[in-house]
Design a protein around this motif. Structure first.
Motif, PDB file in Angstrom:
ATOM      1  N   ALA A 229       0.844  -1.207   0.000  1.00 30.91           N
ATOM      2  CA  ALA A 229       0.000   0.000   0.000  1.00 30.91           C
ATOM      3  C   ALA A 229       0.872   1.246   0.000  1.00 30.91           C
ATOM      4  N   SER A 230       0.326   2.332  -0.534  1.00 31.66           N
ATOM      5  CA  SER A 230       1.034   3.615  -0.520  1.00 31.66           C
ATOM      6  C   SER A 230       0.010   4.734  -0.407  1.00 31.66           C
ATOM      7  N   VAL A 231       0.478   5.897   0.008  1.00 32.63           N
ATOM      8  CA  VAL A 231      -0.412   7.035   0.247  1.00 32.63           C
ATOM      9  C   VAL A 231       0.137   8.239  -0.495  1.00 32.63           C
ATOM     10  N   TYR A 232      -0.750   8.947  -1.179  1.00 34.49           N
ATOM     11  CA  TYR A 232      -0.325  10.089  -1.990  1.00 34.49           C
ATOM     12  C   TYR A 232      -0.978  11.376  -1.532  1.00 34.49           C
ATOM     13  N   THR A 233      -0.186  12.455  -1.574  1.00 25.66           N
ATOM     14  CA  THR A 233      -0.756  13.790  -1.436  1.00 25.66           C
ATOM     15  C   THR A 233      -0.381  14.573  -2.681  1.00 25.66           C
ATOM     16  N   LEU A 234      -1.007  15.729  -2.830  1.00 21.59           N
ATOM     17  CA  LEU A 234      -0.846  16.496  -4.062  1.00 21.59           C
ATOM     18  C   LEU A 234       0.528  17.156  -4.145  1.00 21.59           C
ATOM     19  N   SER A 235       1.105  17.094  -5.322  1.00 23.91           N
ATOM     20  CA  SER A 235       2.285  17.903  -5.601  1.00 23.91           C
ATOM     21  C   SER A 235       2.230  18.297  -7.052  1.00 23.91           C
ATOM     22  N   GLU A 236       2.663  19.512  -7.335  1.00 22.31           N
ATOM     23  CA  GLU A 236       2.714  19.931  -8.736  1.00 22.31           C
ATOM     24  C   GLU A 236       3.859  19.195  -9.426  1.00 22.31           C
ATOM     25  N   THR A 237       4.923  18.931  -8.659  1.00 20.88           N
ATOM     26  CA  THR A 237       6.052  18.169  -9.215  1.00 20.88           C
ATOM     27  C   THR A 237       6.120  16.852  -8.463  1.00 20.88           C
ATOM     28  N   ALA A 238       5.838  15.783  -9.156  1.00 23.49           N
ATOM     29  CA  ALA A 238       5.776  14.461  -8.530  1.00 23.49           C
ATOM     30  C   ALA A 238       7.138  14.080  -7.947  1.00 23.49           C
ATOM     31  N   THR A 239       7.117  13.304  -6.830  1.00 23.29           N
ATOM     32  CA  THR A 239       8.364  12.923  -6.162  1.00 23.29           C
ATOM     33  C   THR A 239       9.245  12.038  -7.033  1.00 23.29           C
ATOM     34  N   ASP A 240       8.650  11.245  -7.876  1.00 19.47           N
ATOM     35  CA  ASP A 240       9.473  10.366  -8.723  1.00 19.47           C
ATOM     36  C   ASP A 240       8.705  10.048  -9.998  1.00 19.47           C
ATOM     37  N   ARG A 241       9.390   9.429 -10.927  1.00 18.07           N
ATOM     38  CA  ARG A 241       8.748   9.157 -12.217  1.00 18.07           C
ATOM     39  C   ARG A 241       7.606   8.165 -12.075  1.00 18.07           C
ATOM     40  N   PHE A 242       7.773   7.237 -11.130  1.00 17.48           N
ATOM     41  CA  PHE A 242       6.740   6.238 -10.864  1.00 17.48           C
ATOM     42  C   PHE A 242       5.439   6.937 -10.450  1.00 17.48           C
ATOM     43  N   SER A 243       5.576   7.907  -9.516  1.00 17.55           N
ATOM     44  CA  SER A 243       4.396   8.630  -9.033  1.00 17.55           C
ATOM     45  C   SER A 243       3.777   9.477 -10.140  1.00 17.55           C
ATOM     46  N   ALA A 244       4.635  10.088 -10.952  1.00 18.77           N
ATOM     47  CA  ALA A 244       4.137  10.926 -12.049  1.00 18.77           C
ATOM     48  C   ALA A 244       3.332  10.090 -13.042  1.00 18.77           C
ATOM     49  N   ALA A 245       3.851   8.889 -13.350  1.00 20.90           N
ATOM     50  CA  ALA A 245       3.161   8.018 -14.304  1.00 20.90           C
ATOM     51  C   ALA A 245       1.832   7.547 -13.731  1.00 20.90           C
ATOM     52  N   LEU A 246       1.824   7.275 -12.432  1.00 24.04           N
ATOM     53  CA  LEU A 246       0.594   6.835 -11.773  1.00 24.04           C
ATOM     54  C   LEU A 246      -0.459   7.945 -11.851  1.00 24.04           C
ATOM     55  N   ALA A 247      -0.047   9.177 -11.547  1.00 22.07           N
ATOM     56  CA  ALA A 247      -0.986  10.304 -11.599  1.00 22.07           C
ATOM     57  C   ALA A 247      -1.540  10.465 -13.005  1.00 22.07           C
ATOM     58  N   ARG A 248      -0.682  10.275 -14.018  1.00 24.64           N
ATOM     59  CA  ARG A 248      -1.162  10.386 -15.408  1.00 24.64           C
ATOM     60  C   ARG A 248      -2.226   9.340 -15.691  1.00 24.64           C
ATOM     61  N   ARG A 249      -1.979   8.100 -15.212  1.00 21.28           N
ATOM     62  CA  ARG A 249      -2.959   7.031 -15.456  1.00 21.28           C
ATOM     63  C   ARG A 249      -4.284   7.339 -14.777  1.00 21.28           C
ATOM     64  N   GLU A 250      -4.216   7.775 -13.511  1.00 20.66           N
ATOM     65  CA  GLU A 250      -5.463   8.042 -12.778  1.00 20.66           C
ATOM     66  C   GLU A 250      -6.206   9.234 -13.385  1.00 20.66           C
TER      67      GLU A 250
END
Ligand SMILES: [Zn+2]
Length: 370
Positions: A229-250
């Motif tokens: 499990a993982s927990v996300y909060t909002l950022s204009e600049t994602a912490t890593d490429r994995f998180s950025a790709a996840l945000a794009r998918r969602e």
């Protein structure tokens, strides 16, 4: 003073400092009038004819409102004056309107006007109260909005054995709702309680309009090799490429639905927005920290469990929000676990603890501030 009270007080201060008065906006043939009033200010709305107008009675003159103001859309102009020991704002209408819809929020009083037939306006224009707020609104329990990700034509991630994310998120949200309601101390609302498609913007707006204390979005991701499990909060600049790709998918869920997000209301002043954002960000971060701590005792976690990414669904400027990826449907172990009610009960218990702890600490912080 509650969090909303604090924001309303800041709004009133800023409105006073800036001399901000009523704000009119027009969209899709409707006219919206936002009146910056103190949070618990009493008011009464009625209507009159010759000329057709709405009358808003207040106990005293609001600071910084101009005596006369030109109109827009369905409003011809605004005029205010002393009346009957109090104060009256006349909303002169450009044409008859349907029964006005009123809403009290942190911005003050919002009056929504839609065109209506003259024959419909006449019967309401007899001085009767159309809507009113007393000085002391009843205290209500904080509202928690749970957001089961995806739904309807958007299945979300698909597991290795074909599990659809939308079914897992709904089952988990319903279980969390059940547990929170059993604990008491908050009201719970789901953005969807059936298998339907709801655009991301609408999910946020629901939480904003109902003045939710917090917004928790539930998901189950897919990524090769990952689990936990993982927990996300909002950022204009994602912490890593994995998180950025996840945000794009969602976020792509909305394009699939073919609907656009509503824009942030123009009447929200920039400075107030920035104060709200700061307060909201600190709330979101705290929510995520509590969630990571609670989940850690119950289920496996993804390394660097708290991440930041540009999720649209976390973008409410005034509702602390977090997104929980409950596990990876692409991992056979996680997929099997997420399909088990017992595992979802554990997840829900951890998240119910998170919500309870969050509401308790926010109460303490605000008691200190207020
Ligand atoms: Zn998802």
């Amino acid at each position: 003073m509650g969090r909303r009270g604090l924001l309303a007080a800041m709004a009133a201060l800023l409105a006073g400092a800036a001399g901000a008065g009523p704000v009119l906006s027009v969209a899709r043939g409707r006219t919206r009038l936002v009146l910056p009033l103190a949070h618990r200010a009493p008011w009464r709305l009625s209507a009159a004819l010759d000329p057709p107008r709405l009358l808003l009675d207040l106990p005293e003159a609001p600071k910084g409102w101009p005596a006369r103001q030109p109109g827009r859309g369905l409003v011809a102009r605004l005029e205010q004056r002393r009346h009957d020991g109090g104060h009256r704002l006349a909303i002169l209408l450009a044409r008859p309107v349907a029964l006005p819809v009123t809403r009290v929020s942190r911005h003050g009083l919002t009056i929504e006007l839609a065109p209506g037939p003259a024959s419909g306006f006449a019967p309401i224009a007899d001085g009767r109260s159309l809507a009113a707020a007393a000085a002391q609104p009843r205290r209500t329990l904080p509202l928690v909005v749970l957001d089961p990700g995806h739904g309807g034509k958007d299945p979300g991630a698909i597991g290795v054995r074909g599990t659809q994310e939308k079914r897992i998120t709904l089952a988990a949200a319903l279980e969390l709702k059940r547990q929170l309601e059993a604990r008491g101390g908050c009201r719970v609302l789901l953005t969807r309680s059936r298998d339907v498609f709801i655009p991301l913007g609408q999910r946020i707006e629901l939480a904003r309009q109902r003045e939710a204390a917090l917004f928790l979005s539930l998901h189950a991701d897919s990524a090769p090799g990952a689990r936990g499990a993982s927990v996300y909060t909002l950022s204009e600049t994602a912490t890593d490429r994995f998180s950025a790709a996840l945000a794009r998918r969602e976020n792509a869920a909305d394009q699939r639905g073919g609907l656009r997000l509503p824009s942030v209301p123009p009447e929200v002043q920039r400075i107030l927005l920035s104060l709200m954002r700061q307060e909201t960000r600190s709330g979101s971060e705290q929510l995520a920290r509590l969630a990571v701590a609670a989940l850690g005792g119950e289920v496996p976690l993804l390394p660097h469990t708290h991440r930041r990414a540009g999720f649209v669904v976390l973008k409410a400027p005034d509702v602390p929000s977090a997104l929980v990826e409950m596990g990876f449907l692409s991992h056979p172990g996680d997929e099997a676990a997420l399909n088990r009610p017992e595992h979802r009960r554990k997840l829900a218990t951890a998240l119910a603890e998170t919500v309870t702890a969050y509401l308790a600490t926010r109460r303490t912080t605000l008691a200190m501030l207020g």
